[in-house]
Design a protein around this motif. Structure first.
Motif, short mmCIF file in Angstrom:
data_model
loop_
_atom_site.label_atom_id
_atom_site.label_comp_id
_atom_site.label_asym_id
_atom_site.label_seq_id
_atom_site.Cartn_x
_atom_site.Cartn_y
_atom_site.Cartn_z
N LYS A 606 0.84 -1.20 0.00
CA LYS A 606 0.00 0.00 0.00
C LYS A 606 0.87 1.25 0.00
O LYS A 606 2.09 1.18 0.17
CB LYS A 606 -0.94 0.00 1.21
CG LYS A 606 -0.24 -0.25 2.54
CD LYS A 606 -1.26 -0.53 3.63
CE LYS A 606 -0.56 -0.94 4.93
NZ LYS A 606 -1.54 -1.28 5.98
N GLY A 607 0.21 2.37 -0.20
CA GLY A 607 0.91 3.65 -0.22
C GLY A 607 1.02 4.27 -1.58
O GLY A 607 1.53 5.39 -1.71
N PHE A 608 0.53 3.58 -2.63
CA PHE A 608 0.64 4.07 -4.01
C PHE A 608 -0.65 4.77 -4.43
O PHE A 608 -1.75 4.36 -4.04
CB PHE A 608 0.93 2.94 -4.98
CG PHE A 608 2.33 2.39 -4.86
CD1 PHE A 608 3.35 2.89 -5.65
CD2 PHE A 608 2.62 1.37 -3.96
CE1 PHE A 608 4.64 2.39 -5.55
CE2 PHE A 608 3.90 0.86 -3.85
CZ PHE A 608 4.91 1.37 -4.64
N ALA A 609 -0.51 5.80 -5.25
CA ALA A 609 -1.64 6.50 -5.84
C ALA A 609 -1.31 6.83 -7.29
O ALA A 609 -0.13 7.01 -7.64
CB ALA A 609 -1.96 7.78 -5.07
N VAL A 610 -2.32 6.89 -8.15
CA VAL A 610 -2.13 7.21 -9.56
C VAL A 610 -3.06 8.35 -9.96
O VAL A 610 -4.10 8.57 -9.32
CB VAL A 610 -2.38 5.98 -10.47
CG1 VAL A 610 -1.38 4.89 -10.19
CG2 VAL A 610 -3.81 5.47 -10.30
N ALA A 611 -2.67 9.04 -11.01
CA ALA A 611 -3.49 10.13 -11.54
C ALA A 611 -3.39 10.16 -13.05
O ALA A 611 -2.37 9.75 -13.63
CB ALA A 611 -3.04 11.48 -10.97
N GLY A 612 -4.45 10.65 -13.67
CA GLY A 612 -4.44 10.89 -15.10
C GLY A 612 -4.08 12.33 -15.40
O GLY A 612 -3.56 13.05 -14.53
N ASN A 613 -4.38 12.75 -16.60
CA ASN A 613 -4.04 14.11 -16.99
C ASN A 613 -4.81 15.17 -16.21
O ASN A 613 -4.44 16.35 -16.24
CB ASN A 613 -4.27 14.29 -18.49
CG ASN A 613 -3.21 13.58 -19.32
OD1 ASN A 613 -2.03 13.63 -19.00
ND2 ASN A 613 -3.64 12.89 -20.38
N ASP A 614 -5.89 14.77 -15.54
CA ASP A 614 -6.62 15.74 -14.71
C ASP A 614 -5.92 16.01 -13.39
O ASP A 614 -6.37 16.84 -12.60
CB ASP A 614 -8.05 15.26 -14.46
CG ASP A 614 -8.10 13.95 -13.67
OD1 ASP A 614 -7.04 13.38 -13.37
OD2 ASP A 614 -9.23 13.51 -13.37
N ARG A 615 -4.87 15.28 -13.11
CA ARG A 615 -4.03 15.46 -11.93
C ARG A 615 -4.78 15.17 -10.62
O ARG A 615 -4.39 15.65 -9.56
CB ARG A 615 -3.42 16.87 -11.88
CG ARG A 615 -2.57 17.18 -13.11
CD ARG A 615 -1.87 18.52 -13.00
NE ARG A 615 -1.06 18.77 -14.20
CZ ARG A 615 -0.27 19.83 -14.37
NH1 ARG A 615 -0.18 20.75 -13.42
NH2 ARG A 615 0.42 19.98 -15.49
#
Length: 678
Positions: A606-615
């Motif tokens: 755990k501890g991971f996060a992702v984002a797209g172009n919308d940030r």
């Protein structure tokens, strides 16, 4: 004059006699064994003096030319001898002298003899590894005293290490560089249960680990100060050249130093240790009565401050002393004549608190959240007034918790937020050492150590710069270069601690000053001969000073054993290398320092996060595949960025096979919350 060394020697004396060059400066270049002591044309020097760094029980850096220096009457000869090595030099016209003694192997004890018209001897001198330990309170934190680290009584009891030596610098500031380092204990100390309790715990555990694994003497010069900023530890030359935002303040400091009457309105800091004298000078008291706490007191002329927030952040950068705060508020009708509880969060250092003129409590301790009962008999139907008198004896002062910690609660458990604007007034202004000014700690606590021969430096600091993390990206590496240039001993090892986890955990991905400061520290690894101890797993949500300093020292020492002493051991947790976009919504993250394979400690990764172009970041699923991690989120079909451990107190658990935690990181370079803060 067939001997070229003799020719050079007489040339040096000739130039020195003309006054154009200091003989002491010329001989400071004596790193090849040139010994002018054979000349007997000059009398032994009078009034020979050495800095406090030279004393009984000191450790000199092994396998390196060792500078020894001091002052004396100009023109005389000073002769230095240790372990069969002997050198002499002529005191320059400026009264300074210096020699470089030939290298010594690890060992001892030796006697160092300094001869002028009188002979001084320093006994029980060892040759070994000398490290400088510096930074703010997490480096300063002692084993006992206010620190009370894990198992401190047991650790103190078993601290009998006669080949570990301790030098404690006193807290001092100076607008201009000083020659003399003020020693807290006057001399070097032998590590023992009697001398270790108030010494830096991180530095001690680092030294102990090195000593036990190398089997040689280790000396620590400890020079740190809690609550301080990195620019205070950096020289004027570097700040002037690269940080124009500090130039005006430095110039003002120098002007004020030349006109001490500018500071006559501030009281002597000794008054802070005398409660009766403090009350007598406190304008909030009248004939011993706290009239500023009265409901009827008129505070309409007081200034305003947003709380929580230390008063250094509200235009009182150099202030210690006493500050009073007041807040008036109307309570909901169902709160009238109800027993209440007032929560104020932590206050630095101590407080007395009143509600409608009734004293309801007091606390002494900068890191203790305040909770005071308010009896219903003092609660008004209409307006109610909270008054808090805060005393700060040094460093930051005032309310420093989180907004949610300032609240008033009724017996039913309902909560009323009381953060935001409060009125305040300074009652007893004290400027003690004012450590959080550019250059002043470098001038008083680093510059006087130069050019004492050291192996390297360990550093634990950054908490006080979190609000300016982007600036720290440049400031911290510049400080490292600054020390190395000024020391003149090459790019000596510089090992530092990345900030530990702290504060309340966030439920959702957030932007974070603390995460950006850790990123700035991670970026400093691009400087040559640096190392970083990651401590993201051993912090404390409620205490900025975590107690497990044994592990902090060990992780720093692992860096030293591997990168400085050449031992083939794992010394770093996983460090982000690169990312690769896979099919669909998956991203592969690769790391350096996997050392036996990646692993998740305590359950699923755990501890991971992702984002797209919308940030917009979403928590991600994460899987270990060989030496990589693959992340994805059903909430983001087209991820372009990954973050790990990106908050002040992240819930993250990626380690390598050596049991060392991964450093927090991000793959994006989107603007952060501290960008532009100077």
């Amino acid at each position: 004059m067939n001997n070229p060394k003799n020719a050079i020697q007489y040339l040096f004396f000739f130039l020195a006699a003309l006054g154009g060059v200091s003989a002491s400066t010329l001989y400071s270049q004596d790193s090849a064994g040139f010994t002018p002591g054979a000349l007997k044309t000059t009398e032994p020097a009078e009034n020979v003096s050495l800095p406090s760094l030279f004393s009984d029980n000191m450790i000199l850096q092994r396998n390196r030319y060792v500078p020894i220096w001091g002052t004396a009457e100009p023109g005389g000869v000073v002769e230095i001898a240790i372990a069969g090595r002997r050198k002499s030099t002529v005191v320059g016209p400026d009264g300074n002298w210096r020699v470089h003694m030939n290298p010594l192997p690890a060992g001892g004890p030796h006697t160092l003899t300094v001869k002028g018209q009188e002979i001084q001897t320093f006994e029980n001198v060892l040759s070994g590894e000398v490290w400088l330990a510096s930074g703010q309170s997490n480096m300063e934190m002692p084993l006992a005293g206010w620190g009370q680290i894990n198992n401190y009584e047991e650790e103190i009891a078993k601290s009998d290490f006669p080949e570990i030596r301790l030098f404690q610098a006193a807290h001092e500031t100076s607008v201009l560089p000083r020659k003399e380092l003020v020693a807290e204990n006057g001399t070097w100390q032998i590590c023992s249960p009697e001398t270790i309790p108030e010494f830096s715990s991180t530095a001690y555990f680092f030294a102990r680990h090195i000593h036990e694994h190398l089997g040689i003497p280790v000396g620590i010069i400890h020079s740190s100060w809690g609550g301080t900023v990195a620019e205070a530890w950096t020289s004027r030359n570097t700040l002037d050249a690269h940080f124009p935002e500090f130039r005006k303040q430095i110039a003002s400091m120098i002007a004020s130093a030349e006109k001490p009457e500018n500071e006559e309105q501030f009281l002597n800091p000794a008054i802070l240790q005398d409660s009766a004298a403090l009350v007598s000078r406190d304008t909030g008291y009248l004939n011993g009565v706290a009239h500023w706490a009265s409901e009827e007191f008129d505070d309409s002329g007081w200034d305003r401050m947003e709380l929580p927030g230390r008063w250094e952040e509200a235009a009182h950068e150099a202030l210690d002393g006493v500050v009073w705060y007041r807040k008036s508020l109307d309570l909901p009708e169902n709160w009238h004549h109800d027993d209440l509880v007032l929560h104020l969060g932590p206050i630095d250092d101590s407080d007395i608190t009143w509600f409608n003129g009734r004293r309801i409590g007091s606390t002494n301790g900068y890191n203790q959240p305040r909770s005071y009962g308010v009896p219903k008999s003092v609660v008004n139907d209409g307006n109610n007034t909270i008054t808090v008198r805060v005393i700060d004896t040094g460093g930051g002062g005032g309310f420093w918790g989180r907004p949610g910690q300032l609240r008033l609660k009724n017996s039913a458990g309902d909560s009323l937020n009381i953060s935001g604007p409060w009125k305040y007034r300074v009652a007893v202004p004290v400027i003690s050492q004012r450590p959080n000014r550019p250059t002043v700690l470098y001038n008083a606590m680093i510059h006087p150590i130069i050019p004492f021969a050291i192996r390297g430096a360990i550093w634990y600091q950054g908490e006080s710069n979190t609000g300016r993390a982007y600036q720290y990206r440049d400031l911290f590496p510049r400080m490292i270069r600054d020390w190395r240039i000024n020391w003149g001993q090459g790019q000596f090892p510089f090992l530092f601690v990345q900030l530990a986890n702290f504060m309340e955990r966030n439920e959702q991905p957030v932007e974070s000053e603390w995460a950006e400061l850790r990123e700035a520290q991670l970026m400093a690894l691009s400087e040559p001969n640096t190392g970083m101890a990651v401590t993201i797993d051993i912090g404390n949500a409620n205490d900025i000073h975590p107690k497990n300093k044994q592990e902090v020292g060990r992780r720093l020492a692992l860096n030293a054993r591997a990168t400085v002493y050449g031992q083939n051991i794992a010394y770093s947790g996983p460090i982000y290398r690169n990312m690769q976009k896979l099919d669909g919504n998956r991203i592969r993250i690769s790391f350096d320092h996997v050392n036996g394979g990646l692993q998740a400690r305590g359950g699923e990764l755990k501890g991971f996060a992702v984002a797209g172009n919308d940030r917009t970041f979403h928590w991600a699923e994460a899987e270990i595949t060989g030496d990589d991690v693959v992340v994805y989120s059903p909430d983001e079909p087209d991820p372009v960025a990954v973050r790990y451990g990106w908050s002040a107190n992240p819930d993250c658990n990626l380690y390598n096979g050596a049991g060392l935690p991964a450093s927090p990181f991000r793959t994006d370079n989107w603007p952060g919350v501290t960008e532009g803060n100077n």
